[in-house]
Design a protein around this motif. Structure first.
Motif, PDB file in Angstrom:
ATOM      1  N   VAL A  42       1.124   1.161 -19.934  1.00  0.00           N
ATOM      2  CA  VAL A  42       0.938   0.506 -18.646  1.00  0.00           C
ATOM      3  C   VAL A  42       2.253   0.580 -17.884  1.00  0.00           C
ATOM      4  O   VAL A  42       3.335   0.511 -18.464  1.00  0.00           O
ATOM      5  N   SER A  43       2.159   0.720 -16.542  1.00  0.00           N
ATOM      6  CA  SER A  43       3.357   0.855 -15.708  1.00  0.00           C
ATOM      7  C   SER A  43       3.099   0.214 -14.360  1.00  0.00           C
ATOM      8  O   SER A  43       1.995   0.323 -13.802  1.00  0.00           O
ATOM      9  N   ASP A  44       4.107  -0.514 -13.824  1.00  0.00           N
ATOM     10  CA  ASP A  44       4.039  -1.062 -12.477  1.00  0.00           C
ATOM     11  C   ASP A  44       4.508   0.005 -11.502  1.00  0.00           C
ATOM     12  O   ASP A  44       5.634   0.517 -11.625  1.00  0.00           O
ATOM     13  N   VAL A  45       3.659   0.339 -10.517  1.00  0.00           N
ATOM     14  CA  VAL A  45       3.931   1.463  -9.614  1.00  0.00           C
ATOM     15  C   VAL A  45       3.886   0.972  -8.184  1.00  0.00           C
ATOM     16  O   VAL A  45       2.916   0.307  -7.777  1.00  0.00           O
ATOM     17  N   LEU A  46       4.917   1.296  -7.382  1.00  0.00           N
ATOM     18  CA  LEU A  46       4.933   1.017  -5.949  1.00  0.00           C
ATOM     19  C   LEU A  46       4.308   2.194  -5.224  1.00  0.00           C
ATOM     20  O   LEU A  46       4.842   3.312  -5.266  1.00  0.00           O
ATOM     21  N   LEU A  47       3.143   1.960  -4.594  1.00  0.00           N
ATOM     22  CA  LEU A  47       2.432   3.006  -3.842  1.00  0.00           C
ATOM     23  C   LEU A  47       2.676   2.782  -2.362  1.00  0.00           C
ATOM     24  O   LEU A  47       2.377   1.707  -1.828  1.00  0.00           O
ATOM     25  N   ILE A  55      -7.837   4.793   1.741  1.00  0.00           N
ATOM     26  CA  ILE A  55      -8.746   3.920   0.968  1.00  0.00           C
ATOM     27  C   ILE A  55      -7.989   3.075  -0.051  1.00  0.00           C
ATOM     28  O   ILE A  55      -8.600   2.420  -0.882  1.00  0.00           O
ATOM     29  N   LEU A  56      -6.627   3.080  -0.003  1.00  0.00           N
ATOM     30  CA  LEU A  56      -5.839   2.228  -0.876  1.00  0.00           C
ATOM     31  C   LEU A  56      -4.598   1.789  -0.103  1.00  0.00           C
ATOM     32  O   LEU A  56      -3.796   2.621   0.299  1.00  0.00           O
ATOM     33  N   PRO A  57      -4.394   0.509   0.120  1.00  0.00           N
ATOM     34  CA  PRO A  57      -3.249   0.037   0.924  1.00  0.00           C
ATOM     35  C   PRO A  57      -1.933   0.127   0.149  1.00  0.00           C
ATOM     36  O   PRO A  57      -1.923   0.224  -1.077  1.00  0.00           O
ATOM     37  N   ASN A  58      -0.842   0.111   0.896  1.00  0.00           N
ATOM     38  CA  ASN A  58       0.481   0.088   0.275  1.00  0.00           C
ATOM     39  C   ASN A  58       0.649  -1.187  -0.554  1.00  0.00           C
ATOM     40  O   ASN A  58       0.139  -2.252  -0.204  1.00  0.00           O
ATOM     41  N   GLY A  59       1.405  -1.067  -1.658  1.00  0.00           N
ATOM     42  CA  GLY A  59       1.666  -2.240  -2.491  1.00  0.00           C
ATOM     43  C   GLY A  59       2.074  -1.836  -3.885  1.00  0.00           C
ATOM     44  O   GLY A  59       2.202  -0.646  -4.207  1.00  0.00           O
ATOM     45  N   THR A  60       2.290  -2.836  -4.734  1.00  0.00           N
ATOM     46  CA  THR A  60       2.641  -2.592  -6.132  1.00  0.00           C
ATOM     47  C   THR A  60       1.410  -2.820  -6.995  1.00  0.00           C
ATOM     48  O   THR A  60       0.710  -3.830  -6.841  1.00  0.00           O
ATOM     49  N   TYR A  61       1.165  -1.879  -7.913  1.00  0.00           N
ATOM     50  CA  TYR A  61      -0.029  -1.915  -8.740  1.00  0.00           C
ATOM     51  C   TYR A  61       0.340  -1.721 -10.204  1.00  0.00           C
ATOM     52  O   TYR A  61       1.335  -1.063 -10.532  1.00  0.00           O
ATOM     53  N   ASN A  78       2.353   4.835   1.495  1.00  0.00           N
ATOM     54  CA  ASN A  78       2.014   5.968   2.385  1.00  0.00           C
ATOM     55  C   ASN A  78       1.547   7.185   1.608  1.00  0.00           C
ATOM     56  O   ASN A  78       1.944   8.331   1.879  1.00  0.00           O
ATOM     57  N   GLY A  79       0.722   6.966   0.575  1.00  0.00           N
ATOM     58  CA  GLY A  79       0.105   8.090  -0.131  1.00  0.00           C
ATOM     59  C   GLY A  79       0.918   8.632  -1.283  1.00  0.00           C
ATOM     60  O   GLY A  79       0.500   9.639  -1.881  1.00  0.00           O
ATOM     61  N   GLN A  80       2.039   8.021  -1.632  1.00  0.00           N
ATOM     62  CA  GLN A  80       2.861   8.551  -2.718  1.00  0.00           C
ATOM     63  C   GLN A  80       3.384   7.423  -3.596  1.00  0.00           C
ATOM     64  O   GLN A  80       3.568   6.290  -3.136  1.00  0.00           O
ATOM     65  N   GLY A  81       3.627   7.778  -4.876  1.00  0.00           N
ATOM     66  CA  GLY A  81       4.199   6.852  -5.827  1.00  0.00           C
ATOM     67  C   GLY A  81       4.679   7.590  -7.054  1.00  0.00           C
ATOM     68  O   GLY A  81       4.462   8.807  -7.185  1.00  0.00           O
ATOM     69  N   THR A  82       5.324   6.864  -7.969  1.00  0.00           N
ATOM     70  CA  THR A  82       5.858   7.469  -9.189  1.00  0.00           C
ATOM     71  C   THR A  82       5.384   6.657 -10.390  1.00  0.00           C
ATOM     72  O   THR A  82       5.648   5.459 -10.486  1.00  0.00           O
ATOM     73  N   LEU A  83       4.687   7.338 -11.321  1.00  0.00           N
ATOM     74  CA  LEU A  83       4.190   6.714 -12.544  1.00  0.00           C
ATOM     75  C   LEU A  83       5.207   6.960 -13.657  1.00  0.00           C
ATOM     76  O   LEU A  83       5.478   8.108 -14.016  1.00  0.00           O
ATOM     77  N   GLU A  84       5.814   5.870 -14.183  1.00  0.00           N
ATOM     78  CA  GLU A  84       6.798   5.988 -15.250  1.00  0.00           C
ATOM     79  C   GLU A  84       6.101   5.866 -16.601  1.00  0.00           C
ATOM     80  O   GLU A  84       5.480   4.854 -16.910  1.00  0.00           O
TER      81      GLU A  84
END
Length: 963
Positions: free
Chosen positions: A356-361, A334-340, A363-369
């Motif tokens: 606020v942080s720019d996160v690359l999501l 329900i959320l496509p790959n991309g930068t958010y 295939n279901g995973q990402g890292t929040l800095e």
């Protein structure tokens, strides 16, 4: 009877004039004469499509000529060979001219013009309802509703359009009607073509009906989230997304299968989300117009289902100063790959802060800095994701977040160690270590650590049973583990304490023993010392001084002549020992230093150095110009030798082949061009040689006699030539200098003007010093033709004799030059003898030498007067009548040649009542029989002529006008 006599007199004059005109212009009749015709209602006569221009010429034209028109719009209507013109293809009413050209069998073609006064054609009425326009058209071309069903019949384009009644809407500009602004309705317009000659104006009428355009309404979009409750949108009416639409439209779509037929307007948004997920789904509402002149129109609405963030955070515990990167797992269906861009909040003991942080999501995973500035240390904090926005590429995302709050801790445990000297243990201090509950520890732990030396070699070590008090403790690393000088790194882990996802790190330096002090003595020249330089290189310390003492001792007597002490801070020093007062002899210098500073880790303290030197004996380096040029002309017939070089020295001079050669060259050695020689100076007392050899490079140059291809050049005086303009070549690409004698004499400046017949002597000069022995003699000739000799400065003759430049030559007197004539004071092109003369013009005589082409720069002017005419010699007369009936013969009253014989004349013509009808002069020669308000009637008129020329009285007379 009086009237008959006057008619007889007029007839005699007209008959004579007719015969004269017939005799003079008989050739011109081969093209005919001008004619004007009027054609009305061209559209009602099919024969006007093949209108014959040749048959409409006046006079007696002969075939074989060609036709032309100056109006490009008529070009394709005309057959230039036959003279047939299609008047239906001329779509502008008014006068149109066509020119017939015939060469008449001679070199000068004749021309005649047919003027067609063409009546207008406004097209056909259109009031039967066939003129329709759509209400969305901003520019309806009204010409499209005129014309005829007959092929080729087209209305004229230079008429005028009007609304009926005039200005009814105000939306007509030229032939363009703004149907959009006028709105639906029926509008009447007239198109008028103007009157031409005897052809009346004509009008056509059209009625235009403006039909309303189809209106699909103003569309809006429906935006929902893919993870929200859509059960309320299972029967959604698409018409809810339109405003102001026509009700006769139909819905269509592509891809969701929600519409069963064209009457269906209800969709299930929840089902679209279930079957297709997030995305944009387009539905089109199409409306057909009420009249086919308008087009179908449509509006599109979007059902936008936005993706959403739905997942979990799993934050580890961190060490202060390391990146706070929190893993994020989410539902990628329900959320496509991309930068958010993800907004978050941090809750701790001090309150709530946001980041606020720019996160690359992917295939279901990402890292929040998370920013370290927002997180308190040594306590548990809560993190919550509050918003998400797509940024790469930009996309809309639902702000509804389904990620639960999580907790983590940032530990501020630290380690430190002091720098040490070799063979010393290092103590590591720990602080702010937490127990398993997150409080400052008072427990006992085994400590695991990794020791990395300056060469990146590692050891895994353990410090056992270390006791902590309020988070603080210490342990030692023995010197046996520290074998390399430089920086060490300690990475510490305490497994039994609070679990953190990082190492506690400390650094320290193993300081090597400092470098010994370095002393050096530099004597500038052991043979003849003038300076002794002391160099000291020692470590820089935070405190302490260096003491350096030096002594200079005379070797033979062992007497100490110079003694001193130098005090300075640690580092590098440079000092000079004063030996200026010492006499010639042999000496030694001794340097001693005791290192009594507090430099950390120092073990060596005392240093000593000595050096021998002498004073006196070294001669100065010879002095000479490094590049010496010798002119062989000055040594002839001999060759220059080493003795001829210019060298200054205090000792004996020696010459060598190379910079290191030990074999001395004899002074009588002949010099070689381009060769280099090396020179030294030797002190004859102590045999000390100058410290350097100087180099001299020899160039031998020989100047030759200058050469030329023309020893007797010729110049024109008008060129103002100088000596620099004489062409002489230097064989060796040197300079050319000039003298006024074959030997000796004076130098001549090249800017001096050349004197005719004078001898000039050229010499090749090389390098500014070497001149050839022989001089080249040049004797130039300067030609200046004499001024033209004219008998008069003006020429007065009669222009009726067609005078030419040949008449100017009658003024020339014989000189030793040729004469050319110009019509400009300078420049221009010489005139031919056959070129005609102009009244009042000034002509210029120029003399030139035929052999050389030289000209005299001054031109002599002559003014020409062409009015010196005797009227009796040219049959001057005043006509006694004319017939202004436009038949091409005797249509105006004029006096032949009066403007040439009497250029300042004036003439006035009166009727029998004394009213002035015409005033003539040289610029207004012809009276056409008009009286200012119309055409003068037949009858007798009177004239007065003022000749305004000395010796000629005014003349009065009468003339007869007969149409």
């Amino acid at each position: 009877m009086l009237y008959q006599k006057k008619i007889g007199s007029i007839c005699k004059w007209f008959c004579f004039s007719f015969l004269l005109a017939t005799s003079t212009y008989v050739r011109a009749q081969c093209a005919g004469s001008d004619n004007s015709v009027t054609v009305c209602n061209k559209d009602q006569d099919i024969s006007t499509r093949t209108f014959d221009l040749f048959n409409n010429l006046s006079g007696s034209p002969t075939p074989g000529g060609t036709w032309s028109t100056t109006n490009p719009a008529n070009f394709f209507a005309l057959d230039t060979n036959t003279g047939i013109v299609d008047l239906w293809r001329i779509n502008n009413f008014g006068a149109h001219q066509f020119v017939y050209t015939n060469d008449c069998g001679g070199p000068n073609p004749e021309m005649a013009t047919v003027t067609i006064n063409l009546g207008g054609y406004p097209g056909e009425d259109n009031t039967d309802g066939s003129a329709n326009a759509c209400g969305d058209n901003l520019a309806v071309n009204l010409f499209s509703f005129l014309g005829s069903a007959i092929d080729g019949k087209v209305q004229d384009f230079n008429g005028s359009w009007e609304e009926v009644p005039v200005g009814a809407t105000g939306f007509l500009v030229g032939n363009i009607f703004d149907a959009f602004s006028a709105g639906p309705g029926v509008y009447t317009f007239t198109y008028t073509v103007g009157a031409v000659d005897t052809c009346p104006s004509r009008v056509s009428t059209i009625e235009v009906e403006v039909h309303p355009p189809a209106n699909p309404g103003i569309p809006n979009d429906l935006v929902v989230c893919t993870n929200e409750d859509l059960s309320g949108l299972t029967n959604f009416n698409l018409n809810n997304l339109l405003a102001g639409e026509d009700l006769n439209g139909t819905w269509s779509e592509n891809g969701t299968n929600q519409l069963s037929d064209l009457t269906d307007n209800v969709i299930n948004v929840e089902e679209i989300n279930t079957n297709f997920g997030y995305g944009t789904y387009i539905f089109r509402y199409s409306v057909f117009p009420s009249h086919p002149v308008c087009t179908e129109r449509f509006a599109e609405v979007n059902i936008i289902i936005l993706p959403a963030l739905d997942g979990t955070l799993d934050p580890p515990n961190f060490c202060a100063g390391t990146p706070y990167n929190i893993p994020l797992d989410y539902d990628d269906s329900i959320l496509p790959n991309g930068t958010y861009q993800i907004d978050y909040s941090i809750d701790d003991s001090t309150g709530t802060e946001t980041g606020v942080s720019d996160v690359l999501l992917t295939n279901g995973q990402g890292t929040l800095e998370v920013s370290p500035l927002l997180v308190a240390t040594n306590e548990l904090v809560n993190i919550t994701i509050t918003n998400i926005v797509g940024i790469a590429p930009a996309r809309d995302v639902c702000a509804t977040i389904n990620v639960p709050q999580e907790t983590f801790l940032v530990s501020n445990a630290t380690a430190s160690a002091q720098d040490i000297c070799p063979n010393t243990d290092v103590t590591v201090d720990l602080a702010n270590v937490l127990d398993t509950l997150g409080n400052l520890s008072n427990d006992t732990y085994d400590i695991n650590y990794v020791l990395t030396d300056p060469n990146s070699n590692t050891q895994n070590l353990i410090a056992q049973n270390i006791n902590f008090s309020n988070g603080d403790a210490s342990f030692n690393i023995t010197d046996s583990e520290l074998s390399v000088a430089g920086q060490y790194t300690i990475d510490i882990a305490i497994p039994a304490s609070f679990p953190i996802n990082c190492m506690i790190t400390a650094n320290f330096d193993l300081i090597p023993a400092p470098q010994d002090i370095l002393l050096d003595v530099i004597v500038d020249n052991a043979c003849d010392a003038t300076q002794i330089e002391v160099l000291v290189d020692a470590p820089t310390l935070s405190n302490g001084f260096y003491n350096v003492t030096y002594e200079v001792t005379e070797l033979n007597s062992s007497a100490v002549l110079v003694s001193n002490t130098i005090n300075f801070n640690g580092g590098t020093a440079n000092y000079n020992i004063d030996i200026a007062t010492l006499s010639e002899g042999n000496y030694t210098v001794v340097l001693r230093s005791t290192q009594n500073d507090t430099t950390l880790c120092r073990t060596v303290f005392d240093f000593e150095l000595q050096e021998n030197f002498a004073i006196g004996g070294i001669p100065e380096i010879p002095q000479a110009v490094p590049n010496q040029i010798l002119c062989t002309n000055s040594f002839a017939p001999n060759t220059p030798t080493l003795a001829d070089l210019s060298v200054t020295a205090t000792g004996n001079i020696s010459f060598f082949d190379t910079a290191t050669d030990s074999v001395e060259l004899p002074l009588n050695t002949n010099l070689i061009d381009g060769e280099d020689y090396f020179i030294t100076s030797t002190d004859p007392i102590n045999n000390c040689v100058s410290s350097e050899r100087i180099q001299v490079i020899v160039s031998l140059v020989t100047a030759n006699m200058a050469i030329t291809t023309n020893a007797n050049p010729v110049f024109c005086a008008s060129e103002n030539a100088t000596v620099a303009d004489i062409t002489v070549i230097s064989p060796n690409n040197g300079n050319i200098v000039w003298y006024d004698a074959v030997s000796g004499g004076n130098a001549i400046d090249t800017s001096q003007p050349i004197i005719d017949g004078m001898s000039y002597f050229a010499v090749e000069q090389l390098n500014g010093i070497c001149e050839s022995d022989l001089r080249l003699e040049i004797i130039p000739t300067v030609i200046d033709p004499p001024l033209p000799d004219l008998t008069n400065s003006d020429l007065s003759i009669c222009g009726l004799d067609n005078p030419t430049v040949a008449n100017l030559r009658d003024l020339e007197n014989t000189i030793n030059a040729e004469i050319r004539w110009f019509d400009t004071p300078t420049g221009g092109t010489a005139l031919l003898n056959s070129d005609g003369l102009r009244q009042g013009a000034i002509y210029y005589a120029e003399s030139f030498d035929l052999g050389s082409g030289c000209v005299n720069a001054i031109r002599v002017p002559v003014t020409v007067d062409l009015t010196n005419c005797n009227p009796d010699d040219y049959g001057f007369f005043v006509p006694d009548g004319f017939s202004p009936n436009n038949d091409g013969s005797n249509d105006t009253f004029f006096i032949p040649n009066i403007e040439v014989i009497f250029p300042d004349f004036t003439m006035e013509i009166y009727n029998r009542y004394g009213s002035s009808l015409f005033k003539g002069n040289s610029s207004n020669l012809f009276w056409d029989g008009s009286n200012g308000s119309g055409i003068a009637p037949n009858g007798v008129y009177f004239y007065i002529i003022e000749f305004n020329k000395e010796g000629f009285a005014p003349k009065q007379g009468r003339l007869y006008l007969n149409r």
